[in-house]
Design a protein around this motif. Structure first.
Motif, PDB file in Angstrom:
ATOM      1  N   VAL A 202      36.437  36.745  45.499  1.00  0.00           N
ATOM      2  CA  VAL A 202      36.833  35.788  46.541  1.00  0.00           C
ATOM      3  C   VAL A 202      35.860  34.619  46.657  1.00  0.00           C
ATOM      4  CG1 VAL A 202      38.037  37.572  47.855  1.00  0.00           C
ATOM      5  CG2 VAL A 202      35.662  37.025  48.424  1.00  0.00           C
ATOM      6  N   SER A 203      34.747  34.693  45.960  1.00  0.00           N
ATOM      7  CA  SER A 203      33.791  33.582  46.021  1.00  0.00           C
ATOM      8  C   SER A 203      34.183  32.428  45.106  1.00  0.00           C
ATOM      9  CB  SER A 203      32.386  34.076  45.639  1.00  0.00           C
ATOM     10  OG  SER A 203      32.329  34.421  44.263  1.00  0.00           O
ATOM     11  N   ARG A 204      35.113  32.656  44.183  1.00  0.00           N
ATOM     12  CA  ARG A 204      35.562  31.598  43.282  1.00  0.00           C
ATOM     13  C   ARG A 204      36.524  30.667  44.011  1.00  0.00           C
ATOM     14  NH1 ARG A 204      36.822  34.355  37.499  1.00  0.00           N
ATOM     15  NH2 ARG A 204      37.256  32.168  37.049  1.00  0.00           N
ATOM     16  N   PRO A 205      36.625  29.412  43.587  1.00  0.00           N
ATOM     17  CA  PRO A 205      37.388  28.423  44.363  1.00  0.00           C
ATOM     18  C   PRO A 205      38.898  28.597  44.313  1.00  0.00           C
ATOM     19  CG  PRO A 205      36.533  27.434  42.358  1.00  0.00           C
ATOM     20  CD  PRO A 205      35.897  28.791  42.471  1.00  0.00           C
ATOM     21  N   ASP A 206      39.418  29.279  43.299  1.00  0.00           N
ATOM     22  CA  ASP A 206      40.857  29.497  43.227  1.00  0.00           C
ATOM     23  C   ASP A 206      41.109  30.841  42.570  1.00  0.00           C
ATOM     24  OD1 ASP A 206      40.377  29.008  40.499  1.00  0.00           O
ATOM     25  OD2 ASP A 206      40.875  26.888  40.736  1.00  0.00           O
ATOM     26  N   GLY A 207      42.364  31.239  42.519  1.00  0.00           N
ATOM     27  CA  GLY A 207      42.644  32.546  41.967  1.00  0.00           C
ATOM     28  C   GLY A 207      44.111  32.774  41.748  1.00  0.00           C
ATOM     29  N   PRO A 208      44.484  33.986  41.297  1.00  0.00           N
ATOM     30  CA  PRO A 208      45.894  34.327  41.132  1.00  0.00           C
ATOM     31  C   PRO A 208      46.604  34.263  42.478  1.00  0.00           C
ATOM     32  CG  PRO A 208      44.458  35.981  40.131  1.00  0.00           C
ATOM     33  CD  PRO A 208      43.588  35.102  40.943  1.00  0.00           C
ATOM     34  N   PRO A 209      47.919  34.060  42.483  1.00  0.00           N
ATOM     35  CA  PRO A 209      48.655  33.991  43.758  1.00  0.00           C
ATOM     36  C   PRO A 209      48.360  35.206  44.643  1.00  0.00           C
ATOM     37  CG  PRO A 209      50.079  33.361  41.947  1.00  0.00           C
ATOM     38  CD  PRO A 209      48.790  33.868  41.329  1.00  0.00           C
ATOM     39  N   SER A 210      48.294  34.957  45.948  1.00  0.00           N
ATOM     40  CA  SER A 210      47.870  36.005  46.878  1.00  0.00           C
ATOM     41  C   SER A 210      49.013  36.707  47.592  1.00  0.00           C
ATOM     42  CB  SER A 210      46.942  35.386  47.937  1.00  0.00           C
ATOM     43  OG  SER A 210      47.623  34.336  48.627  1.00  0.00           O
ATOM     44  N   ASP A 211      50.237  36.116  47.556  1.00  0.00           N
ATOM     45  CA  ASP A 211      51.335  36.673  48.347  1.00  0.00           C
ATOM     46  C   ASP A 211      51.594  38.135  48.008  1.00  0.00           C
ATOM     47  OD1 ASP A 211      51.542  34.193  49.422  1.00  0.00           O
ATOM     48  OD2 ASP A 211      53.403  33.626  48.400  1.00  0.00           O
ATOM     49  N   ALA A 212      51.606  38.448  46.725  1.00  0.00           N
ATOM     50  CA  ALA A 212      51.952  39.805  46.317  1.00  0.00           C
ATOM     51  C   ALA A 212      50.930  40.813  46.797  1.00  0.00           C
ATOM     52  CB  ALA A 212      52.088  39.869  44.787  1.00  0.00           C
ATOM     53  N   VAL A 213      49.640  40.494  46.686  1.00  0.00           N
ATOM     54  CA  VAL A 213      48.625  41.467  47.065  1.00  0.00           C
ATOM     55  C   VAL A 213      48.643  41.725  48.571  1.00  0.00           C
ATOM     56  CG1 VAL A 213      46.696  39.824  47.302  1.00  0.00           C
ATOM     57  CG2 VAL A 213      46.232  42.195  46.741  1.00  0.00           C
ATOM     58  N   VAL A 214      48.882  40.680  49.364  1.00  0.00           N
ATOM     59  CA  VAL A 214      48.952  40.876  50.817  1.00  0.00           C
ATOM     60  C   VAL A 214      50.106  41.811  51.158  1.00  0.00           C
ATOM     61  CG1 VAL A 214      49.350  39.754  53.038  1.00  0.00           C
ATOM     62  CG2 VAL A 214      47.860  38.664  51.342  1.00  0.00           C
ATOM     63  N   GLU A 215      51.264  41.602  50.513  1.00  0.00           N
ATOM     64  CA  GLU A 215      52.416  42.458  50.792  1.00  0.00           C
ATOM     65  C   GLU A 215      52.185  43.880  50.287  1.00  0.00           C
ATOM     66  OE1 GLU A 215      54.775  41.520  52.864  1.00  0.00           O
ATOM     67  OE2 GLU A 215      53.550  39.697  52.981  1.00  0.00           O
ATOM     68  N   GLU A 216      51.471  44.029  49.182  1.00  0.00           N
ATOM     69  CA  GLU A 216      51.156  45.376  48.689  1.00  0.00           C
ATOM     70  C   GLU A 216      50.253  46.114  49.667  1.00  0.00           C
ATOM     71  OE1 GLU A 216      50.272  46.106  44.425  1.00  0.00           O
ATOM     72  OE2 GLU A 216      50.514  43.934  44.245  1.00  0.00           O
ATOM     73  N   ILE A 217      49.263  45.432  50.236  1.00  0.00           N
ATOM     74  CA  ILE A 217      48.390  46.067  51.225  1.00  0.00           C
ATOM     75  C   ILE A 217      49.216  46.500  52.433  1.00  0.00           C
ATOM     76  CG2 ILE A 217      46.437  45.733  52.785  1.00  0.00           C
ATOM     77  CD1 ILE A 217      45.358  43.652  50.781  1.00  0.00           C
ATOM     78  N   ARG A 218      50.071  45.595  52.903  1.00  0.00           N
ATOM     79  CA  ARG A 218      50.912  45.915  54.062  1.00  0.00           C
ATOM     80  C   ARG A 218      51.786  47.133  53.789  1.00  0.00           C
ATOM     81  NH1 ARG A 218      52.436  39.650  55.628  1.00  0.00           N
ATOM     82  NH2 ARG A 218      51.228  39.557  57.579  1.00  0.00           N
ATOM     83  N   GLU A 219      52.435  47.136  52.642  1.00  0.00           N
ATOM     84  CA  GLU A 219      53.346  48.232  52.328  1.00  0.00           C
ATOM     85  C   GLU A 219      52.588  49.553  52.199  1.00  0.00           C
ATOM     86  OE1 GLU A 219      56.519  50.317  52.157  1.00  0.00           O
ATOM     87  OE2 GLU A 219      56.671  48.139  52.401  1.00  0.00           O
ATOM     88  N   ALA A 220      51.415  49.509  51.569  1.00  0.00           N
ATOM     89  CA  ALA A 220      50.630  50.733  51.406  1.00  0.00           C
ATOM     90  C   ALA A 220      50.217  51.305  52.754  1.00  0.00           C
ATOM     91  CB  ALA A 220      49.396  50.450  50.548  1.00  0.00           C
ATOM     92  N   LEU A 221      49.722  50.465  53.638  1.00  0.00           N
ATOM     93  CA  LEU A 221      49.274  50.953  54.939  1.00  0.00           C
ATOM     94  C   LEU A 221      50.436  51.433  55.795  1.00  0.00           C
ATOM     95  CD1 LEU A 221      46.451  48.416  55.869  1.00  0.00           C
ATOM     96  CD2 LEU A 221      46.223  50.689  54.867  1.00  0.00           C
ATOM     97  N   ALA A 222      51.580  50.779  55.690  1.00  0.00           N
ATOM     98  CA  ALA A 222      52.746  51.214  56.458  1.00  0.00           C
ATOM     99  C   ALA A 222      53.250  52.562  55.974  1.00  0.00           C
ATOM    100  CB  ALA A 222      53.855  50.174  56.368  1.00  0.00           C
ATOM    101  N   ASP A 223      52.903  52.941  54.752  1.00  0.00           N
ATOM    102  CA  ASP A 223      53.329  54.209  54.169  1.00  0.00           C
ATOM    103  C   ASP A 223      52.267  55.276  54.438  1.00  0.00           C
ATOM    104  OD1 ASP A 223      54.662  56.143  52.721  1.00  0.00           O
ATOM    105  OD2 ASP A 223      53.975  55.398  50.780  1.00  0.00           O
TER     106      ASP A 223
END
Length: 409
Positions: free
Chosen positions: A344-365
């Motif tokens: 996260v210290s780098r200025p840009d990165g791979p798209p973040s939408d998928a990882v946020v939704e994966e975290i949400r889905e995992a915790l909801a399960d």
């Protein structure tokens, strides 16, 4: 009693999912659908030998429950107690030649410090057993006057026969209950009880032990289970969403508490779901005060371990599992934290939408934190190997890890 400062929970785009969680009373998954205000009661510490890793794992689990609810844009009403007078506390104070009040205050203060360092969200109501006594006495009197409790040599016991739903929380047979009662603070072999499983509501004053005005009950102090019932009913009412604690509380503590409340109100259930965290072991045995095989959060912090790494070590294990604390577990967490912070210290990165939704889905399960960690691991690996072009991605991932997992990157 005051709790501890709340860390800020970053707002995330979109909205989280309703939580599907394992309910001990049904031995199955239930989908929690609270109203605008989700209500949770988590049983707190008896303040000596705080805060060991078993404590930390339990409160981490219910911190995740809060974070999932907050992500659905709900408010959370969270209540936690402190059992600041009880036999184990008094026994420890006598053993060490220490004033029991001073011991309780010191260990509670240390617990607050550890919870703050681990970024556990604080309860809105943090209530000690001693301060709850004025509300406990009338409940015991009501149970006695209704025939749901009886006196034995000055002590007052609850009659489990008064609640037709007794046994539905833990789903144990009578013999298993009797064995666990003897192991976990009960007195099933005391002569004169109507039922060996009947728990104490009010302990008459003993020489050399603290006591309080019990009104028509006489001087004494409350039993363990009625303490939590009084606090929960006062601040949450019946039918709140989650009753939480370690798996060793399912019986007798949560079973007895539910029966106390149901006998008092005539309503059922006390809580909509009973959620229990697994036990943490060390050297092949459950980490426990009686065995003295404890790893303390405060000790690790003094040794320079980043609290975020401690939290990641907890998150690497599913909350319902029993697991072993080892140096390797901590080292893996330290290395994971370093990888995530580098990503996260780098200025840009791979798209973040998928990882946020994966975290949400995992915790909801059923709070599948290990799966959430794997999702962030994948994103961090892509970031390190190939980078990306989404300038906002590192910030979004960092905020998601903070908001949903409680880890500050």
């Amino acid at each position: 009693m005051y709790a501890w400062p709340a860390s800020e929970v970053p707002a995330l785009p979109g909205s989280g999912r309703d939580l599907r969680i394992h309910d001990t009373s049904t031995d199955g998954r239930v989908t929690l659908e609270p109203g605008p205000v989700a209500r949770i009661y988590v049983c707190g510490i008896t303040p000596y030998d705080a805060t060991h890793m078993g404590h930390a794992a339990t409160y981490n689990a219910f911190d995740l429950v809060q974070r999932v609810w907050l992500d659905t844009k709900r408010q959370v009403q969270y209540v936690q107690n402190v059992t600041d007078v009880d036999d184990p506390l008094l026994e420890r104070a006598r053993r060490d030649g220490e004033d029991w009040v001073g011991l309780a205050e010191r260990e509670t203060a240390l617990f607050r410090e550890d919870m703050t360092a681990l970024r556990m969200l604080p309860p809105q109501h943090y209530i000690g057993a001693v301060e709850a006594i004025p509300g406990i006495v009338p409940l015991v009197e009501r149970l006695r006057d209704a025939g749901a409790a009886y006196e034995l040599d000055g002590d007052v016991y609850f009659s489990v026969a008064a609640d037709p739903h007794f046994g539905e929380v833990s789903r144990l047979d009578t013999e298993a209950m009797r064995l666990l009662s003897a192991e976990r603070g009960g007195d099933p072999d005391r002569p004169g009880k109507k039922n060996p499983l009947d728990p104490i509501l009010w302990l008459a004053a003993r020489p050399g032990e603290p006591s309080w005005d019990g009104g028509t009950l006489g001087p004494g102090r409350p039993g363990w289970h009625i303490e939590c019932v009084a606090i929960a009913l006062d601040h949450l009412g019946m039918g709140f969403d989650v009753q939480g604690g370690g798996s060793d509380l399912a019986f007798p503590h949560h079973e007895m508490g539910a029966s106390h409340a149901q006998a008092l109100t005539g309503e059922h259930p006390f809580a909509r779901a009973y959620v229990h965290a697994g036990m943490v072991g060390l050297g092949g045995e459950k980490m426990s005060k009686s065995k003295g095989n404890l790893v303390f959060v405060s000790t690790l912090r003094r040794e320079g371990v980043d609290p975020a790494a401690i939290r990641l070590a907890l998150l690497a294990h599913h909350y319902r599992s029993d697991w072993e604390w080892t140096d390797a577990v901590l080292q893996e967490a330290v290395e994971r934290l370093a990888r995530w912070r580098a990503a996260v210290s780098r200025p840009d990165g791979p798209p973040s939408d998928a990882v946020v939704e994966e975290i949400r889905e995992a915790l909801a399960d059923d709070l599948d934190a290990p799966a959430a960690l794997v999702a962030v691991d994948r994103w961090a690996a892509l970031q390190q190997s190939a980078g990306g072009t989404d300038e906002g991605a590192p910030g979004v991932v960092s905020r998601a890890v903070d908001a949903l997992l409680g880890v500050a990157l």
